[in-house]
Write a protein that holds these residues in place. Sequence first.
Motif, PDB file in Angstrom:
ATOM      1  N   SER A  52       0.841  -1.206   0.000  1.00  0.00           N
ATOM      2  CA  SER A  52       0.000   0.000   0.000  1.00  0.00           C
ATOM      3  C   SER A  52       0.873   1.252   0.000  1.00  0.00           C
ATOM      4  O   SER A  52       1.892   1.307   0.690  1.00  0.00           O
ATOM      5  N   ASP A 101       0.173   3.860   1.391  1.00  0.00           N
ATOM      6  CA  ASP A 101       0.058   4.485   2.717  1.00  0.00           C
ATOM      7  C   ASP A 101       0.928   3.823   3.769  1.00  0.00           C
ATOM      8  O   ASP A 101       0.994   4.294   4.900  1.00  0.00           O
ATOM      9  N   SER A 102       1.568   2.718   3.429  1.00  0.00           N
ATOM     10  CA  SER A 102       2.406   2.090   4.448  1.00  0.00           C
ATOM     11  C   SER A 102       3.748   2.810   4.487  1.00  0.00           C
ATOM     12  O   SER A 102       4.167   3.451   3.530  1.00  0.00           O
ATOM     13  N   SER A 103       4.398   2.690   5.636  1.00  0.00           N
ATOM     14  CA  SER A 103       5.700   3.327   5.775  1.00  0.00           C
ATOM     15  C   SER A 103       6.758   2.420   5.165  1.00  0.00           C
ATOM     16  O   SER A 103       6.516   1.231   4.921  1.00  0.00           O
ATOM     17  N   GLU A 114       7.383  -0.494   7.330  1.00  0.00           N
ATOM     18  CA  GLU A 114       6.294  -1.482   7.260  1.00  0.00           C
ATOM     19  C   GLU A 114       6.465  -2.346   6.016  1.00  0.00           C
ATOM     20  O   GLU A 114       6.176  -3.551   6.043  1.00  0.00           O
ATOM     21  N   HIS A 160       7.320   7.296   3.563  1.00  0.00           N
ATOM     22  CA  HIS A 160       6.169   6.485   3.163  1.00  0.00           C
ATOM     23  C   HIS A 160       6.279   6.026   1.705  1.00  0.00           C
ATOM     24  O   HIS A 160       6.962   6.626   0.897  1.00  0.00           O
ATOM     25  N   ARG A 171       4.374   6.148  -0.683  1.00  0.00           N
ATOM     26  CA  ARG A 171       3.848   7.001  -1.762  1.00  0.00           C
ATOM     27  C   ARG A 171       4.945   7.763  -2.486  1.00  0.00           C
ATOM     28  O   ARG A 171       4.717   8.331  -3.538  1.00  0.00           O
TER      29      ARG A 171
END
Lengths: 634, 251
Positions: B32, B34-36, B39, B91, B93
Amino acid sequence: MAQKWTNYKAHQKLVNPSNKRKLDIIVVGTGLAGASAAASFGEMGFNVKVFTIQDSPRRAHSIAAQGGINAAKNYPNDGDSVYRLFYDTVKGGDYRAREANVYRLAEVSNSIIDQCVAQGVPFAREYGGLLDNRSFGGAQVSRTFYAKGQTGQQLLLGAYQALMRQVELKTVKLYTRNELVNIVMVDGKARGIISRDLVTGKTQRHFGHAVVLATGGYGNTFFLSTNAMGSNGSAALQAYKKGAMFANPCFAQIHPTCIPVHGEFQSKLTLMSESLRNDGRIWVPKKKEDAEAIRAGKLKPTQIAEEDRDYYLERRYPAFGNLVPRDVASRAAKERCDAGYGVGNTGLAVYLDFKESIERLGEDTIRARYGNLFQMYEKIVDDNPYDTPMMIYPAIHYTMGGIWVDYELQTSVPGLFCAGEANFSDHGANRLGASALMQGLADGYFVLPYTIQNYLADDIRTPRMSGDEKEFVEAEKESQDRLNKLLSIKGQRSVDSIHKELGLIMWDFVGMARNKEGLQNAIEKIRAVKKEFWSNVRIPGSNDGMNIELEKANRLADFIEIGELMALDALNREESCGGHFREEHQTEEGEALRHDDQYAYVSCWEYKGDNQEPELHKEELKYEEIQLVQRNYK
Amino acid sequence: MEKTLNLTLKVWKQNGPREKGRFETYKVSNISVDSSFLEMMDILNEQLINEGKEPVAFDHDCREGICGMCSLYINGRPHGPDDDVTTCQLHMRKFKDGETIIIEPWRSAGFPVIKDLIVDRTAFDKIIAAGGYVSVNTGGVPDANALPIPKPDADEAMDAASCIGCGACVAACKNGSAMLFVSAKVSQLALLPQGRVEAARRAKNMVARMDELGFGNCTNTGACEVECPKGISLSNISRLNREFLTAKIKD
């Protein structure tokens, strides 16, 4: 009460300088409590060994505390005093803390600020050059000293630097990347620890005339919390297994202002400082259809008209407004979200809005006060909080419960002391904001340096042990056996997957709202997790050298037991108080309902062996200074 | 629909300080945005464990950009392609679908590799031990408001004190110099009256210790300031040089 600490200091036993050199103290943990204690012991002339699991003492999780530290200085001339700080702390803790300890905490609070300023901690100042203060929850005065949004960092660096000065002077020996795996008992007293070097995997025996645990809280039992990834409850649990009582394990604090959960892969939750509630206003939409439209992404919060917003904290608690204590604010958020007014795509969030403050004070002032917090939020959420309100939701943050200690911070095991968040002592059932830093440093700088002498004065004739005594050898073997057992399981599931399962059980049944049936259910589920863990965990690699999965597994084994203890304690406490909310016990307005006639005690749990129910002892809480009343923040 | 990424990771693996390291290539999918970043590394490790392999060792702790524990050289930049953040705040993104990401440890003579992406930064503690403090014992200090400090000085000291000791400055420097780290502490304390008393001694001792520990010289390239996740300013290095020279002249 006001004289108790003065009298204690006047009559306690002391150790003379030449004897101090002959006495060894082990300090485990280098957060505020551990670093300040170890530095102070070193300055006094004791031989100190200090242990940290991180690569440097400066990384302990105290560093992440944002908002500030309380003290009763009354610099703003707003009516503060030692008594008032004492009173607010006892009331904030919902009358479940020991009066004498809290009074002492308030009394030494001022010395902490003096000490930190002398160390060069760059607290925020006014233009006149004097120290600035701000407000925190649960108080009507401004008594919080701060260093931007990084107060914990600056205080910890002060203590860390004092500690490194002693390391240089060779009064303190520092062990980094070293974890306590066992406590050594000789003739009923704590006489040392077994540590494991996390780089080499080797265990080592260490002797100390006294052992101080300052290893923080156990909030990571929930997997998702605001704690650092490495924060753990293992030292506390090992102490419990050696006979130290575990007090009020169910008192865990849920912090109201954290960034909401965004997905399954989430590894931790990020706190947004309580100080934001000074200038931010919390709200949800008044109309359910607006909340639904927001959740569906059809409406933006900035499009909701003023009259359609429900500033529910200001509505319910006009006297304290957005600055009610954390437990109250968290429950109020949950209440609104459960009722269907929550926002965000999950519906599990509320708004924290700075629009009015920015209009009143200007964006620059808000940036100066909270710039780093806003930046942190923006990096995580990819949203600009200057333009659109922050979304927040409660998360596990701090554990008030911990190892039971007496007035001297000594546990029920002679020679074993416990300081900071790891002990249970000062915050009752709920901790007020900016009081954790105060307590950590009070314990380390101003309490333990006195009380530990009172204990060690009787030990000046006890010779150092070599570590080859049978008690040390056995303790080391016990730890190695456990590590080998973990490695031999060779199951199918990763440590994290089991930890997440435990965390969900804790959050669902032992979280913000608890009830009898749920807790009984939780205990069974936790026992099943324990069985699953000990039969099906998979840890790659070996015990020779660095093995991070083995470290995590060793800690999870203890978290599982702490989780069970929390549920047992929550089940026993048939009342609501502070962070412990039993749904069966609430007022008509939904506030926590205490039962002082039955539960005005500290629950002290004594370990009785693996898979045995622990035994409950009760320490009666006698209030001499303060009258017990229902908390009222209206 | 949530946006996800499929990525190729080239990760440095090394068993110990004296072992030879190598790049391993891994694939992760459905990450995702949005995950760091860490993560994403957790997901990689979960995948490796499930395949019965050893996970990648990396340092991390608070995951909110303040403890200074996380490191990582990502696509040639300390703490990766975003500005003013640590790796834990980075992140996904910031990355594109299909991208190859190269992940290395800090590389510097002062920071030997312990395992994979973990390096030994105890040299920083040793530098602080040489003088990065005000020599006061617990107790016996004056009232906190006894000594007014001009707000601009206090604010500037606070900015210098924001250093998290992560070591990105050393990793970014072609000389492996620790000057930004040392100068931040020297500046913080030199700006405050409490620390002024020992300013000369502190500057000399900390610089001497830094040199002893194998850190390189500063040639003012400014790479450290660019990569510092906390925006520690180069002006601190100028102040350290002034403090150091004044101290040497007095000798």
